[in-house]
Design an enzyme around this catalytic site. Structure first.
Site, PDB file in Angstrom:
ATOM      1  N   THR A 162      41.053  38.772  32.403  1.00 52.53           N
ATOM      2  CA  THR A 162      41.680  37.895  33.397  1.00 52.53           C
ATOM      3  C   THR A 162      42.853  37.183  32.744  1.00 52.53           C
ATOM      4  O   THR A 162      42.888  37.071  31.524  1.00 52.53           O
ATOM      5  CB  THR A 162      40.612  36.887  33.864  1.00 52.53           C
ATOM      6  N   ARG A 190      32.325  39.587  46.476  1.00 50.43           N
ATOM      7  CA  ARG A 190      32.030  38.642  45.395  1.00 50.43           C
ATOM      8  C   ARG A 190      33.285  37.828  45.055  1.00 50.43           C
ATOM      9  O   ARG A 190      34.389  38.350  44.963  1.00 50.43           O
ATOM     10  CB  ARG A 190      31.563  39.439  44.170  1.00 50.43           C
TER      11      ARG A 190
HETATM   12  N1  ASP Z   1      36.293  34.536  35.525  1.00 54.58           N
HETATM   13  C1  ASP Z   1      36.609  35.774  36.187  1.00 54.58           C
HETATM   14  C2  ASP Z   1      35.619  36.013  37.288  1.00 54.58           C
HETATM   15  O1  ASP Z   1      34.462  35.749  37.112  1.00 54.58           O
HETATM   16  C3  ASP Z   1      36.594  36.950  35.259  1.00 54.58           C
HETATM   17  C4  ASP Z   1      37.340  36.747  33.986  1.00 54.58           C
HETATM   18  O2  ASP Z   1      37.639  35.646  33.584  1.00 54.58           O
HETATM   19  O3  ASP Z   1      37.658  37.764  33.337  1.00 54.58           O
HETATM   20  O4  ASP Z   1      36.007  36.538  38.298  1.00 54.58           O
END
Ligand code: ASP
Length: 295
Positions: A162, A190
């Site tokens: 992310t 989700r």
């Molecule tokens: N925090 C993000 C999520 O749960 C994923 C990530 O940080 O890579 O969608």
């Protein structure tokens, strides 16, 4: 001052990702130097990462179990506590700009699904035409496979990728943002921490700015970004506030995350519970600093 991350996880960020993070820091700092706001810098840095296809954001985003790419993003500024976010956005190249549209062009904070996508289209945001950006029919064998995968939804979460950024401008305003395609093997619909203000992102000039990455299901339950920002407001320095929050995440709910934290006085911290976190910072002296992990 600008901070950036490209996710936290078990895989070491590669050279192209590190280069891209470095370029984004340089671009973000340049924006601050030309007297533009922290918000502009954060949006520009995240757009660069979203458009690179190298991260799990924008056109590099993961697909949900039905084969559709749905993206989440949020942006916030710390002077007036304005915030905007989108969740379940489809086929838009720069979700962070859609989040900013919600903040600046509507009276709302969070728009979801086809309505978020509709707003982005109405304002003519660039479309994402890369593979997987649109719905594809799900075959019977896909469905069977997906059902099986659903049972082990937490087993394959080791790499997140992310993206997020935090900036402090000359006026003393902090902005923070994040953009993601989510985690592996997500059920359709989700939503993670990223678009939830106070969970994945928070900015308050009275405390600081925070951009999180990691398993959203655990970050949400502790509202981590707000918790860190409030700890800063009450006088903790960024390394201490970050350490405390991440320790609680691990000890209480066995979570996994990384955080970019920038205080209003320019002190910062980059912390993670995972093995790696591709991230960096730049104050404009020397070269931007980008590393694979932070101590
Ligand atoms: N925090 C993000 C999520 O749960 C994923 C990530 O940080 O890579 O969608």
């Amino acid at each position: 001052m600008v901070l950036i991350h490209g996710g936290a996880g078990d895989r070491k960020p590669n050279a192209r990702q590190r280069r891209c993070l470095t370029e984004a820091l340089a671009a973000g700092f340049q924006i601050l130097q030309s007297h533009m706001s922290a918000l502009e810098a954060v949006e520009a840095m995240i757009r660069l990462l979203e458009g690179s296809g190298l991260f799990n954001a924008g056109c590099g985003s993961r697909l949900q179990l039905d084969g559709i790419r749905r993206m989440d993003a949020a942006i916030m500024e710390g002077r007036h506590l304005q915030a905007g976010a989108v969740a379940g956005l489809e086929k838009i190249r720069h979700p962070i700009s859609a989040a900013r549209l919600v903040m600046e062009r509507t009276k709302h904070v969070l728009l979801v699904g086809r309505h978020a996508t509709g707003l982005a289209r109405r304002f003519k945001l660039e479309l994402d035409v890369s593979a997987g950006s649109s719905a594809r029919p799900t075959s019977k064998s896909d469905t069977r496979k997906n059902k099986k995968n659903t049972l082990s939804v937490y087993e394959n979460l080791a790499q997140y990728d992310t993206v997020g950024a935090v900036a402090l401008d000359r006026e003393g305003t902090i902005a923070a943002g994040a953009s993601t395609g989510g985690i592996s093997q997500m059920l359709p619909g989700r939503v993670g921490d990223t678009p939830l203000i106070g969970c994945g992102v928070y900015a308050d000039n009275a405390g600081g700015g925070v951009s999180m990455t990691g398993i959203g299901e655990t970050i949400i339950r502790l509202a981590l970004a707000k918790q860190i920002a409030m700890d800063l407001k009450q006088g903790a320095n960024p390394p201490l506030a970050t350490r405390r929050a991440l320790r609680e995440l691990v000890q209480r709910i066995q979570g996994a995350a990384g955080a970019l934290v920038l205080a209003a006085d320019g002190r910062y911290a980059i912390g993670h519970t995972t093995r790696w976190m591709g991230a960096g910072y730049w104050r404009g002296r020397g070269k931007p600093v980008v590393a694979d992990r932070f101590g």
